[in-house]
Write an enzyme that holds these catalytic residues in place. Sequence first.
Site, PDB file in Angstrom:
ATOM      1  N   ASN A   1      11.216   9.383  21.294  1.00 32.30           N
ATOM      2  CA  ASN A   1      11.788   8.052  21.151  1.00 32.30           C
ATOM      3  C   ASN A   1      13.000   8.108  20.222  1.00 32.30           C
ATOM      4  OD1 ASN A   1       9.709   8.645  19.261  1.00 32.30           O
ATOM      5  ND2 ASN A   1       9.591   6.499  18.627  1.00 32.30           N
TER       6      ASN A   1
ATOM      7  N   GLU B   1      15.229   5.406  18.187  1.00 32.00           N
ATOM      8  CA  GLU B   1      15.354   3.994  17.792  1.00 32.00           C
ATOM      9  C   GLU B   1      16.786   3.657  17.369  1.00 32.00           C
ATOM     10  OE1 GLU B   1      10.739   3.233  16.440  1.00 32.00           O
ATOM     11  OE2 GLU B   1      12.272   3.249  14.879  1.00 32.00           O
ATOM     12  N   ASN B   2      17.010   2.370  17.186  1.00 28.97           N
ATOM     13  CA  ASN B   2      18.343   1.894  16.826  1.00 28.97           C
ATOM     14  C   ASN B   2      18.213   0.683  15.915  1.00 28.97           C
ATOM     15  OD1 ASN B   2      20.922   0.149  17.379  1.00 28.97           O
ATOM     16  ND2 ASN B   2      21.405   2.216  18.034  1.00 28.97           N
ATOM     17  N   ALA B   3      19.136   0.552  14.977  1.00 32.52           N
ATOM     18  CA  ALA B   3      19.109  -0.563  14.025  1.00 32.52           C
ATOM     19  C   ALA B   3      19.135  -1.909  14.738  1.00 32.52           C
ATOM     20  CB  ALA B   3      20.294  -0.464  13.068  1.00 32.52           C
TER      21      ALA B   3
ATOM     22  N   CYS C   1      12.554   4.808  24.692  1.00 32.09           N
ATOM     23  CA  CYS C   1      11.241   5.427  24.532  1.00 32.09           C
ATOM     24  C   CYS C   1      11.315   6.901  24.921  1.00 32.09           C
ATOM     25  CB  CYS C   1      10.217   4.748  25.433  1.00 32.09           C
ATOM     26  SG  CYS C   1       9.900   3.029  25.054  1.00 32.09           S
TER      27      CYS C   1
ATOM     28  N   GLU D   1       9.468   8.561  27.035  1.00 31.12           N
ATOM     29  CA  GLU D   1       9.341   8.789  28.476  1.00 31.12           C
ATOM     30  C   GLU D   1      10.692   8.628  29.179  1.00 31.12           C
ATOM     31  OE1 GLU D   1       7.634   6.796  26.498  1.00 31.12           O
ATOM     32  OE2 GLU D   1       5.580   6.472  27.172  1.00 31.12           O
TER      33      GLU D   1
ATOM     34  N   CYS E   1       4.633   2.150  27.569  1.00 25.17           N
ATOM     35  CA  CYS E   1       4.910   0.714  27.593  1.00 25.17           C
ATOM     36  C   CYS E   1       5.231   0.285  29.029  1.00 25.17           C
ATOM     37  CB  CYS E   1       6.063   0.380  26.650  1.00 25.17           C
ATOM     38  SG  CYS E   1       7.700   0.755  27.304  1.00 25.17           S
TER      39      CYS E   1
ATOM     40  N   CYS F   1       8.473   1.672  30.565  1.00 34.57           N
ATOM     41  CA  CYS F   1       8.393   3.090  30.940  1.00 34.57           C
ATOM     42  C   CYS F   1       7.521   3.303  32.174  1.00 34.57           C
ATOM     43  CB  CYS F   1       7.879   3.923  29.773  1.00 34.57           C
ATOM     44  SG  CYS F   1       9.131   4.130  28.497  1.00 34.57           S
TER      45      CYS F   1
HETATM   46 ZN   LIG Z   1       8.347   2.855  26.806  1.00 35.07          ZN
END
Ligand SMILES: [Zn+2]
Length: 172
Positions: free
Chosen positions: A68, A70-72, A79, A81, A113, A116
Site C-alpha cells: 500500500n 498512502e498519501n497526505a 492499496c 493489491e 477492500c 480491490c
Molecule cells: Zn484495496
Amino acid sequence: MSHLLNGLAQPELQETVLPYGNLDATAKELLRAAYQVRQRAYAPYSNFKVGAAFRAKENSREIFTGCNVENAAFTPTSCAERTAITKAVSEGYRQFSSGAVVAYKPDVFISPCGVCRQFIREFAGSTDIPIYIAQANDAQSQQEQQEEPFNSDDPILCTSIFNLLPHSFHTY
Ligand SMILES: [Zn+2]
C-alpha cells in the site's frame, strides 16, 4: 431459476482455512512474496501495512508484488493489491492464476477492500482464481522473515475472487 442468473460470477472454489504447511509450494511462494513486499509499505498515516502478490497466468514463474502507498490527501492512496496488479498490467500481464494478501490485525483475517475486489475481478476473466490470505507475524526477526516468515501451523484463508465478490460487475 432465471437464465439471467447464469451469466453472473459464482464461486467455483470452496472457501477454507488450511495450515500454511498444507499449502502447495506455489501458494507458499506467493504468500512469502506478499509478506516480503509488505515491509516496503508506505503507510505513515494509518501505520497499517499490506502486501499483495499475484502470479501471472501466462508465465507461472512471474510474480508481481505490491504494497500500500498512502498519501497526505488520502484519496490518491493505492492499496497493495492494486499496486501489484497495476505493475503487472504495465509489464504486459493481464491474467493471473492466484493471488495472496498479507496484513496484520489481531484475531481476524484482513481481506481485500471492495475497490480491490472489483480491481482483481477485472483481470480474473471468466474463471475464479484462488486468493490466499495470511496474518503477518511482526514478532519474527528480520532473519526469520527472510527465510520463512510463516509457521507451518499458521492459518491461511484460502478463498477466491468469486467468493470475495459474488455477482460481480463485468461487461465482457
Ligand atoms: Zn484495496
